[in-house]
Design an enzyme around this catalytic site. Structure first.
Site, PDB file in Angstrom:
ATOM      1  N   SER A   1       1.803  -4.129   8.290  1.00  0.00           N
ATOM      2  CA  SER A   1       2.408  -5.106   7.357  1.00  0.00           C
ATOM      3  C   SER A   1       1.499  -6.321   7.167  1.00  0.00           C
ATOM      4  CB  SER A   1       3.752  -5.595   7.903  1.00  0.00           C
ATOM      5  OG  SER A   1       4.688  -4.566   7.871  1.00  0.00           O
TER       6      SER A   1
ATOM      7  N   ARG B   1      11.312   7.197  -3.907  1.00  0.00           N
ATOM      8  CA  ARG B   1      11.918   6.022  -3.247  1.00  0.00           C
ATOM      9  C   ARG B   1      12.369   4.980  -4.282  1.00  0.00           C
ATOM     10  NH1 ARG B   1       8.059   4.441   1.630  1.00  0.00           N
ATOM     11  NH2 ARG B   1       9.751   2.955   2.008  1.00  0.00           N
TER      12      ARG B   1
ATOM     13  N   GLN C   1       9.968  -6.053   1.876  1.00  0.00           N
ATOM     14  CA  GLN C   1       9.146  -5.654   0.727  1.00  0.00           C
ATOM     15  C   GLN C   1       9.673  -6.297  -0.547  1.00  0.00           C
ATOM     16  OE1 GLN C   1       8.955  -1.361   0.763  1.00  0.00           O
ATOM     17  NE2 GLN C   1       7.629  -1.330   2.559  1.00  0.00           N
TER      18      GLN C   1
ATOM     19  N   ASP D   1      11.729   0.269  11.529  1.00  0.00           N
ATOM     20  CA  ASP D   1      10.678   1.293  11.619  1.00  0.00           C
ATOM     21  C   ASP D   1      10.635   1.951  12.995  1.00  0.00           C
ATOM     22  OD1 ASP D   1      10.002   0.805   9.028  1.00  0.00           O
ATOM     23  OD2 ASP D   1       8.239  -0.424   9.479  1.00  0.00           O
TER      24      ASP D   1
HETATM   25  C1  S3P Z   1       7.609  -3.440   5.460  1.00  0.00           C
HETATM   26  C2  S3P Z   1       8.960  -3.632   5.393  1.00  0.00           C
HETATM   27  C3  S3P Z   1       9.956  -2.622   5.774  1.00  0.00           C
HETATM   28  C4  S3P Z   1       9.327  -1.524   6.616  1.00  0.00           C
HETATM   29  C5  S3P Z   1       8.022  -1.048   6.076  1.00  0.00           C
HETATM   30  C6  S3P Z   1       7.034  -2.193   5.992  1.00  0.00           C
HETATM   31  C7  S3P Z   1       6.714  -4.507   5.013  1.00  0.00           C
HETATM   32  O1  S3P Z   1      10.490  -2.024   4.614  1.00  0.00           O
HETATM   33  O2  S3P Z   1      10.229  -0.438   6.755  1.00  0.00           O
HETATM   34  O3  S3P Z   1       7.482  -0.033   6.890  1.00  0.00           O
HETATM   35  O4  S3P Z   1       5.519  -4.487   5.343  1.00  0.00           O
HETATM   36  O5  S3P Z   1       7.204  -5.403   4.315  1.00  0.00           O
HETATM   37  P1  S3P Z   1      11.681  -2.715   3.794  1.00  0.00           P
HETATM   38  O6  S3P Z   1      11.238  -4.056   3.447  1.00  0.00           O
HETATM   39  O7  S3P Z   1      11.890  -1.869   2.578  1.00  0.00           O
HETATM   40  O8  S3P Z   1      12.861  -2.682   4.716  1.00  0.00           O
END
Ligand code: S3P
Length: 424
Positions: free
Chosen positions: A21, A120, A166, A311
């Site tokens: 991330s 998705r 995200q 995750d």
């Molecule tokens: C992430 C946010 C999470 C996570 C993904 C990485 C990110 O998803 O599951 O592996 O880097 O912002 P969501 O924001 O959709 O929950």
């Protein structure tokens, strides 16, 4: 297919690649800033390479220099119109965060993805970005999406309907291009890397956490250190906890408070985990994590903790298989919208252990312990499912197979070598 043999003992230390991330965000923030930024310990996974390639298509220069990554960024609304569609591969973070940046550019762009990413949901970003004045065409709210040139991107007040970093980050990146102040409200906080890395003003009220962003927060070139990925460390933590007479020292792992749900939960389950050499004065704090074999018991997972260990739920389930008491997962419907429908893919694999599992819309539960000595699992093309069932295989008396294990490259191409390096 890859066969993982049973592991008798773990005794070593391990330095893992940079957090996925934080790596995506370091590249994107650097590419936005006008001038040269430097990134140390970037993730070597495919997902981050995908972001790298997309940013190059947009005109940023990204190259390796003495083990570090240098990025020559483009500056405010100054990206180049890409000649071809931007391929976000398997990476939801690439597609969703990049959309926020592209929503504010003066050219049209198209984002595509692989088979998994194309299924998705993108409505969660299309809706707020449209409210900000962006014009996005989609395939029934899925990829491919076409982001049309937008002259008038404007600030909004937005309460996130799902706890998603995200989505939050996509709005923040668009908000960096607006005169006015965008206000994002999170009822249940998700990972906070974007607001921390951009040093955004935040507040709290009875509704939850509020994040403020405007053009004033547009980034300048910077130096980033990416601590090791706690989500990658999670597999090695569980493997060590459940292998007798074992210990492992994981070096310089991210200690970001919004990512600690997993470790905190394991500690409550009885795991012997210690934080050592804590560095708190960095933008993203980190520490060494010392893990020892432990007896675990299953306990309730709080709803508010779900976004902070989302995750890690596949590997937490593996820990749950070897812990005392019933394992119950609920309030985790978001798992269905990851690289695979993780509720279904975990349940399908666990049923191979002759365990009775109850599947629900937002989770599953089981109370049996593992009874088989070996088995064959599917990765379903999902790196976190692949690594979770690799760990389970190594805990079975006669080892186990994971079909399609190569998808591990998405986050940690060196998983097999790392296992070999720490196990006896
Ligand atoms: C992430 C946010 C999470 C996570 C993904 C990485 C990110 O998803 O599951 O592996 O880097 O912002 P969501 O924001 O959709 O929950």
């Amino acid at each position: 297919m890859y066969f993982f043999k049973h592991i008798n003992k773990i005794e070593n230390e391990l330095a893992l690649p940079g957090d996925k991330s934080i790596s995506h965000r370091s590249l994107m923030i650097s590419a936005m800033a006008e001038g040269e930024s430097e990134i140390n310990n970037l993730s070597n996974g495919e997902d981050v390479k995908t972001t790298w390639k997309c940013l190059e298509q947009l005109g940023a220069a990204i190259f390796e220099d003495n083990g570090k990554i240098k990025v020559k960024g483009k500056g405010f609304k100054n990206f180049d119109k890409p000649k071809d569609a931007l391929f976000a591969g398997n990476s939801g973070t690439t597609a969703r965060l990049l959309s926020g940046i592209l929503a504010a550019q003066n050219f049209q762009s198209i984002i595509t993805g692989d088979e998994s990413l194309s299924q998705r949901p993108m409505k969660r970003i299309i809706e707020p970005l449209t409210q900000m004045g962006s014009n996005i065409e989609s395939n029934d709210f899925k990829l491919p999406i076409k982001i049309n040139p937008s002259k008038n991107i404007k600030a909004i007040n937005y309460t996130l309907p799902v706890a998603s970093a995200q989505v939050k980050s996509s709005i923040i990146f668009a908000g960096l291009h607006c005169e006015g102040e965008t206000k994002i409200i999170e009822k249940i906080p998700s990972r906070n890397h974007t607001e921390k890395m951009l040093n955004l003003k935040t507040d709290k009220n009875e509704e939850g956490k509020i994040i403020f962003v405007s053009k004033k927060d547009y980034p300048n070139p910077s130096k980033f250190f990416v601590p090791s990925d706690i989500s990658t460390a999670a597999y090695f933590i569980v493997l060590t906890l459940l292998t007798p007479n074992s210990y492992l020292l994981l070096k310089k792992v991210s200690l970001n408070d919004s990512r600690l749900g997993f470790v905190n939960h394991l500690k409550k389950m009885g795991a012997k985990i210690k934080f050592e050499n804590v560095i708190n004065n960095a933008a993203e704090p980190y520490c060494d994590i010392f893990v020892e074999s432990s007896e675990l018991k299953n306990i309730q997972i709080d709803k508010s903790d779900i976004p902070n260990l989302i995750d890690e739920l596949p590997i937490l389930t593996i820990a749950g298989l070897f812990a005392k008491g019933e394992f119950i997962l609920e309030n985790a419907e978001e798992l269905r919208y990851k690289e695979s429908d993780r509720i279904n893919t975990i349940v399908t694999n666990i049923r191979k252990l002759n365990i009775e599992v109850e599947e629900k819309s937002d989770g599953f539960s089981f109370h049996d312990n593992v009874k088989v000595d070996t088995s064959e699992f599917e990765s379903f093309g999902d790196h976190r499912i692949a690594m979770s069932f690799a760990v389970l295989s190594m805990l079975l008396k006669n080892g186990g197979n994971v079909n399609g294990f190569e998808c591990v490259n998405i986050s940690n191409p060196d998983f097999i070598e790392q296992v070999k390096g720490i196990s006896c």
